[in-house]
Design a protein around this motif. Structure first.
Motif, PDB file in Angstrom:
ATOM      1  N   UNK A   1      10.867  13.396  -3.978  1.00 18.19           N
ATOM      2  CA  UNK A   1      11.831  14.000  -3.067  1.00 18.19           C
ATOM      3  C   UNK A   1      12.325  13.044  -2.009  1.00 18.19           C
ATOM      4  N   UNK A   2      11.409  12.181  -1.556  1.00 15.71           N
ATOM      5  CA  UNK A   2      11.765  11.261  -0.464  1.00 15.71           C
ATOM      6  C   UNK A   2      10.719  10.152  -0.417  1.00 15.71           C
ATOM      7  N   UNK A   3      11.146   8.957  -0.065  1.00 13.15           N
ATOM      8  CA  UNK A   3      10.225   7.838   0.152  1.00 13.15           C
ATOM      9  C   UNK A   3      10.379   7.390   1.600  1.00 13.15           C
TER      10      UNK A   3
ATOM     11  N   UNK B   1       2.181   1.493   3.605  1.00  9.34           N
ATOM     12  CA  UNK B   1       3.453   0.839   3.922  1.00  9.34           C
ATOM     13  C   UNK B   1       4.613   1.775   3.620  1.00  9.34           C
ATOM     14  N   UNK B   2       4.452   2.589   2.545  1.00  7.99           N
ATOM     15  CA  UNK B   2       5.443   3.612   2.198  1.00  7.99           C
ATOM     16  C   UNK B   2       4.715   4.859   1.716  1.00  7.99           C
ATOM     17  N   UNK B   3       5.337   6.013   1.970  1.00  3.27           N
ATOM     18  CA  UNK B   3       4.787   7.295   1.525  1.00  3.27           C
ATOM     19  C   UNK B   3       5.793   7.949   0.588  1.00  3.27           C
ATOM     20  N   UNK B   4       5.347   8.239  -0.633  1.00  2.00           N
ATOM     21  CA  UNK B   4       6.185   8.882  -1.641  1.00  2.00           C
ATOM     22  C   UNK B   4       5.885  10.379  -1.595  1.00  2.00           C
ATOM     23  N   UNK B   5       6.898  11.164  -1.270  1.00  2.00           N
ATOM     24  CA  UNK B   5       6.714  12.615  -1.118  1.00  2.00           C
ATOM     25  C   UNK B   5       7.274  13.327  -2.345  1.00  2.00           C
ATOM     26  N   UNK B   6       6.402  14.092  -3.006  1.00  2.00           N
ATOM     27  CA  UNK B   6       6.760  14.756  -4.252  1.00  2.00           C
ATOM     28  C   UNK B   6       7.256  16.174  -3.997  1.00  2.00           C
ATOM     29  N   UNK B   7       8.279  16.584  -4.755  1.00  2.00           N
ATOM     30  CA  UNK B   7       8.710  17.982  -4.716  1.00  2.00           C
ATOM     31  C   UNK B   7       7.676  18.832  -5.439  1.00  2.00           C
ATOM     32  N   UNK B   8       7.772  20.136  -5.288  1.00  2.00           N
ATOM     33  CA  UNK B   8       6.815  21.022  -5.939  1.00  2.00           C
ATOM     34  C   UNK B   8       7.053  21.091  -7.440  1.00  2.00           C
ATOM     35  N   UNK B   9       5.961  21.320  -8.182  1.00  2.00           N
ATOM     36  CA  UNK B   9       6.069  21.506  -9.624  1.00  2.00           C
ATOM     37  C   UNK B   9       6.438  22.931  -9.953  1.00  2.00           C
TER      38      UNK B   9
ATOM     39  N   UNK C   1       0.873  -1.173   0.000  1.00  2.00           N
ATOM     40  CA  UNK C   1       0.000   0.000   0.000  1.00  2.00           C
ATOM     41  C   UNK C   1       0.912   1.225   0.000  1.00  2.00           C
ATOM     42  N   UNK C   2       0.937   1.952  -1.122  1.00  2.00           N
ATOM     43  CA  UNK C   2       1.832   3.097  -1.288  1.00  2.00           C
ATOM     44  C   UNK C   2       1.004   4.347  -1.517  1.00  2.00           C
ATOM     45  N   UNK C   3       1.308   5.404  -0.785  1.00  2.00           N
ATOM     46  CA  UNK C   3       0.639   6.689  -0.968  1.00  2.00           C
ATOM     47  C   UNK C   3       1.601   7.703  -1.572  1.00  2.00           C
ATOM     48  N   UNK C   4       1.039   8.574  -2.411  1.00  2.00           N
ATOM     49  CA  UNK C   4       1.800   9.690  -2.983  1.00  2.00           C
ATOM     50  C   UNK C   4       1.208  10.975  -2.430  1.00  2.00           C
ATOM     51  N   UNK C   5       2.070  11.812  -1.844  1.00  2.00           N
ATOM     52  CA  UNK C   5       1.609  13.050  -1.222  1.00  2.00           C
ATOM     53  C   UNK C   5       2.480  14.208  -1.700  1.00  2.00           C
TER      54      UNK C   5
ATOM     55  N   UNK D   1       1.801  19.399  -7.983  1.00  3.46           N
ATOM     56  CA  UNK D   1       3.052  18.639  -8.069  1.00  3.46           C
ATOM     57  C   UNK D   1       2.931  17.422  -8.993  1.00  3.46           C
ATOM     58  N   UNK D   2       1.781  17.242  -9.603  1.00  3.51           N
ATOM     59  CA  UNK D   2       1.639  16.170 -10.584  1.00  3.51           C
ATOM     60  C   UNK D   2       1.208  14.829 -10.028  1.00  3.51           C
ATOM     61  N   UNK D   3       0.658  14.810  -8.811  1.00  4.11           N
ATOM     62  CA  UNK D   3       0.230  13.544  -8.192  1.00  4.11           C
ATOM     63  C   UNK D   3      -0.809  12.826  -9.056  1.00  4.11           C
ATOM     64  N   UNK D   4      -1.866  13.539  -9.395  1.00  4.44           N
ATOM     65  CA  UNK D   4      -2.942  12.922 -10.169  1.00  4.44           C
ATOM     66  C   UNK D   4      -2.493  12.591 -11.588  1.00  4.44           C
ATOM     67  N   UNK D   5      -1.621  13.418 -12.151  1.00  7.20           N
ATOM     68  CA  UNK D   5      -1.064  13.108 -13.477  1.00  7.20           C
ATOM     69  C   UNK D   5      -0.318  11.785 -13.430  1.00  7.20           C
ATOM     70  N   UNK D   6       0.443  11.577 -12.371  1.00  2.87           N
ATOM     71  CA  UNK D   6       1.200  10.328 -12.229  1.00  2.87           C
ATOM     72  C   UNK D   6       0.249   9.137 -12.106  1.00  2.87           C
ATOM     73  N   UNK D   7      -0.813   9.294 -11.327  1.00  5.20           N
ATOM     74  CA  UNK D   7      -1.783   8.211 -11.186  1.00  5.20           C
ATOM     75  C   UNK D   7      -2.463   7.918 -12.524  1.00  5.20           C
ATOM     76  N   UNK D   8      -2.789   8.974 -13.272  1.00  4.89           N
ATOM     77  CA  UNK D   8      -3.418   8.793 -14.579  1.00  4.89           C
ATOM     78  C   UNK D   8      -2.490   8.087 -15.559  1.00  4.89           C
ATOM     79  N   UNK D   9      -1.188   8.315 -15.428  1.00  7.56           N
ATOM     80  CA  UNK D   9      -0.214   7.608 -16.275  1.00  7.56           C
ATOM     81  C   UNK D   9      -0.228   6.116 -15.951  1.00  7.56           C
ATOM     82  N   UNK D  10      -0.246   5.789 -14.650  1.00 10.63           N
ATOM     83  CA  UNK D  10      -0.296   4.378 -14.256  1.00 10.63           C
ATOM     84  C   UNK D  10      -1.600   3.738 -14.735  1.00 10.63           C
ATOM     85  N   UNK D  11      -2.685   4.507 -14.674  1.00 11.46           N
ATOM     86  CA  UNK D  11      -3.983   3.989 -15.112  1.00 11.46           C
ATOM     87  C   UNK D  11      -4.075   3.846 -16.622  1.00 11.46           C
ATOM     88  N   UNK D  12      -3.148   4.483 -17.353  1.00  7.35           N
ATOM     89  CA  UNK D  12      -3.197   4.446 -18.812  1.00  7.35           C
ATOM     90  C   UNK D  12      -4.100   5.499 -19.412  1.00  7.35           C
TER      91      UNK D  12
END
Length: 264
Positions: A221-223, A207-215, A36-40, A45-56
């Protein structure tokens, strides 16, 4: 050993007319089966864009997404998405909204009776079997989101993608749904990638949190590893030193990034 889900050197640039904006830069992330991985990160910062890429739903400019070592670049039932807006079809009942996807995915592999039982099984998982004949306008926001989760689970996806699924709900309903998702993850062992802006939610569920730098040109930036045993109980975690340490680190990261933007 190959990663179950791999985001491999992903760049994403949007072009409008003569203007180009680099949203994501060199995103590299591996996710193991059952994680279970979260992106914050801050807005933009492109969080939803990244999810949309994974979703295709959105293509990459460079790089690719690999699921079980196979490139995925278009939507498919192996990656089911639950959006902040439940996206239920208002003219269909709760049962029919879930059945629609089940019929599409399992028409050739399950009989009508098996598909009916499978729909009811997934509605039962999210405690919505009693509302099978109701339409979306007749149920609450939290119940609609439960149906959206049931619809996603019913496709038996390899990866469940959650795009701020609790963001539009009141605090009490959000807490109940978070507990439900934790219980489902514990029971099913499914792989989940979630976008969130809620620090406590990220620490509680992940289980892990992926922290994004600003756009623009946002990077990872850090996991942060979340070393909390499962099952987790939110009241017990409120004073847990490991929980508090993770929460503090995420807040520090986000505030450092926010201060950097203000100073720029």
């Amino acid at each position: 050993m190959q990663a179950y889900l791999k985001l491999d050197h992903i760049d994403k640039t949007f072009t409008r007319g003569s203007a180009t904006t680099e949203v994501l830069k060199d995103i590299n992330l591996t996710i193991e089966k059952g994680e279970y991985v979260s992106i914050i990160g801050h807005s933009g910062c492109g969080k939803s864009t990244l999810l949309n890429i994974v979703a295709g739903l959105t293509g990459t400019t460079n790089g690719c997404v690999l699921l079980e070592n196979r490139e995925v670049n278009s939507p498919g039932p192996d990656r089911a998405v639950v959006f902040q807006n439940h996206s239920l079809l208002p003219w269909l009942t709760v049962y029919e909204n879930v059945r629609l996807g089940v019929d599409k995915v399992f028409a050739k592999t399950k009989s009508r009776a098996e598909r009916d039982a499978w729909v009811m099984h997934n509605l039962s998982l999210v405690q919505m079997a009693h509302a099978r004949d109701k339409r979306p306008s007749e149920i609450s926001g939290g119940m609609k989101q439960r149906v959206g989760i049931a619809r996603a689970l019913a496709m038996e996806p390899k990866v469940l993608l959650l795009d701020e699924p609790f963001g539009a709900l009141d605090a009490l309903t959000r807490a109940h749904l978070q507990d439900s998702v934790m219980a489902l993850h514990q029971k099913l062992g499914n792989t989940i990638l979630m976008i969130t802006h809620d620090v406590d939610e990220a620490v509680l569920l992940s289980d892990r949190i992926v922290m994004m730098t600003n756009g623009p040109s946002a990077r990872i930036g850090e996991v942060l590893e979340v070393p909390l045993a499962r099952p987790r109980k939110r009241l017990e975690l409120a004073t847990n030193p490991a929980y508090l340490k993770c929460r503090q680190r995420v807040l520090e990261f986000l505030y450092e990034r926010h201060s950097f933007v203000e100073a720029a």
